[in-house]
Design an enzyme around this catalytic site. Structure first.
Site, mmCIF file in Angstrom:
data_model
loop_
_atom_site.group_PDB
_atom_site.id
_atom_site.type_symbol
_atom_site.label_atom_id
_atom_site.label_comp_id
_atom_site.label_asym_id
_atom_site.label_seq_id
_atom_site.Cartn_x
_atom_site.Cartn_y
_atom_site.Cartn_z
ATOM 1 C CB SER A 39 39.878 40.712 39.207
ATOM 2 O OG SER A 39 39.039 39.593 39.153
ATOM 3 C CG HIS A 72 41.244 35.511 40.541
ATOM 4 N ND1 HIS A 72 40.632 35.653 41.771
ATOM 5 C CD2 HIS A 72 40.688 36.448 39.745
ATOM 6 C CE1 HIS A 72 39.735 36.628 41.711
ATOM 7 N NE2 HIS A 72 39.756 37.118 40.482
ATOM 8 C CG HIS A 96 34.674 34.039 41.056
ATOM 9 N ND1 HIS A 96 36.007 33.771 40.841
ATOM 10 C CD2 HIS A 96 34.590 35.355 41.389
ATOM 11 C CE1 HIS A 96 36.709 34.876 41.042
ATOM 12 N NE2 HIS A 96 35.881 35.846 41.375
ATOM 13 C CE1 TYR A 98 33.674 33.602 36.802
ATOM 14 C CE2 TYR A 98 32.762 35.189 38.345
ATOM 15 C CZ TYR A 98 33.828 34.709 37.598
ATOM 16 O OH TYR A 98 35.047 35.342 37.671
ATOM 17 C CD GLU A 99 36.210 30.265 39.010
ATOM 18 O OE1 GLU A 99 37.212 29.677 38.541
ATOM 19 O OE2 GLU A 99 36.200 30.829 40.122
ATOM 20 C CB ALA A 126 37.923 44.123 40.036
ATOM 21 C CG MET A 232 30.175 38.858 38.664
ATOM 22 S SD MET A 232 30.874 38.248 37.107
ATOM 23 C CE MET A 232 30.420 39.593 35.988
ATOM 24 C CB SER A 233 33.631 37.878 44.222
ATOM 25 O OG SER A 233 34.143 39.201 44.319
ATOM 26 C CG ASN A 256 33.358 48.479 34.481
ATOM 27 O OD1 ASN A 256 33.727 47.582 35.241
ATOM 28 N ND2 ASN A 256 32.095 48.626 34.127
ATOM 29 C CG HIS A 290 38.670 39.713 33.048
ATOM 30 N ND1 HIS A 290 38.077 39.918 34.285
ATOM 31 C CD2 HIS A 290 39.746 38.927 33.276
ATOM 32 C CE1 HIS A 290 38.771 39.274 35.211
ATOM 33 N NE2 HIS A 290 39.789 38.683 34.625
#
Length: 318
Positions: A39, A72, A96, A98-99, A126, A232-233, A256, A290
């Site tokens: 990201s 992306h 991902h 989650y997609e 990220a 998440m990746s 963050n 995000h």
């Protein structure tokens, strides 16, 4: 299509590889290095030479998953990098879990890279900083991971083993190549990046399925388990890369800092007199979003680009 259905993943990856090579000039058909751009890090595509350069949209590549995430681009880019003109492949964007993709699709591009002849993969992402010594914009060279999703069965190697790629029970204690990490630290100093505010650390990445950012309690749990960053990746790609014998170097950009302290209780005297607006502001302190992820990526992009290019150039220098 189910992850275990016919035609098998090796056949599909071979078909995709044949398609890609049909679109590439001879000197780009066997990339030695693949770089996965996370990201906000699509600028890594600028590390390759302007010519020859081939960009292919994921949507036009047979069997390829489509990324739907902001930041992306969804392109497979082939070109040459550095004075040695090393053939490289860049995945600008990733699929991902989650997609809604299966783990088979999430890791499909990594398997295609293996058939293309990739020897080393550089994976970027990220991530949220769990280690309170980290600052937004710092870079973490990963040296281990916690595969939370994998431990409960959401694992990219689940099902019949694909012998064409690797063995049934691949070890992961050496997943993060020590020689490549050593080169990363050398490159950081060679570029003079150690003289600036942004720092590079080594740390442990916790992979969670997403798509929600973690709660305060979840962040405390992950930190207690030894994680320095969370995202998440990346881990599914690394597992599949190591299964296929590809060397791995991975970086997280801290976008963050996770909130570890517990939130205020409803009977806390300090919040008793707060208005609804003040309560919302109080609770939202440190909350990830995000847009911040993408902005941190833009600010750190030049350092990340220079670092990756230096590492690859050093690795393949005569």
């Amino acid at each position: 299509m189910d992850a275990l259905a016919s035609p098998g993943v090796y056949q599909r990856a071979t078909e995709t590889t044949q398609y890609l090579r049909s679109k590439l000039p001879q000197n780009l058909q066997n990339p030695r290095v693949a770089i996965v751009c996370g990201s906000g890090l699509g600028g890594l595509a600028d590390t390759i030479e302007p010519e020859p350069k081939v960009e292919l949209e994921y949507g036009n590549i047979p069997n390829f998953p489509k990324s739907t995430v902001q930041g992306h681009a969804g392109k497979f880019i082939f070109g040459l990098m550095g004075a040695e003109e090393i053939p490289v492949a860049l995945l600008v964007g990733r699929a991902h879990f989650y997609e809604g993709h299966t783990m088979d699709l999430v890791t499909f591009a990594t398997r295609v890279c293996r058939i293309l002849g990739v020897e080393t993969i550089v994976v970027t992402n990220a991530a949220g900083g769990l280690n309170q010594d980290y600052s937004v914009g710092d870079i973490v060279c990963l040296n281990d991971h916690l595969n939370l999703a994998g431990l409960v069965g959401i694992h990219p190697l689940r099902g019949p083993n694909v012998e064409e790629f690797g063995v049934r029970f691949p070890p992961l204690s050496d997943a993060y190549d020590l020689d490549l990490r050593r080169r990363a630290h050398r490159a950081w100093k060679t570029l003079g990046l150690d003289k600036q505010k942004r720092r590079m650390h080594e740390g442990v990445y916790a992979f969670v399925a997403g798509p929600t950012y973690e709660t305060r309690a979840e962040c405390r749990m992950l930190r207690t388990l030894g994680a320095d960053v969370v995202g998440m990746s990346t881990v599914p790609e690394i597992v599949v890369a190591r299964h296929a014998g590809i060397r791995v170097l991975a970086f997280s950009l801290v976008t963050n800092i996770a909130v570890l302290e517990a939130g205020s209780r409803g009977d806390d005297p300090t919040v008793e007199a707060m208005s609804k607006v003040e309560l919302d502001a109080h609770l939202s302190q440190g909350r990830a979003n995000h847009e911040e992820v993408l902005e941190a990526g833009r600010e750190a992009a030049k350092d990340m680009q220079a670092l990756v290019k230096q590492i690859v150039s050093d690795f393949y220098a005569p």
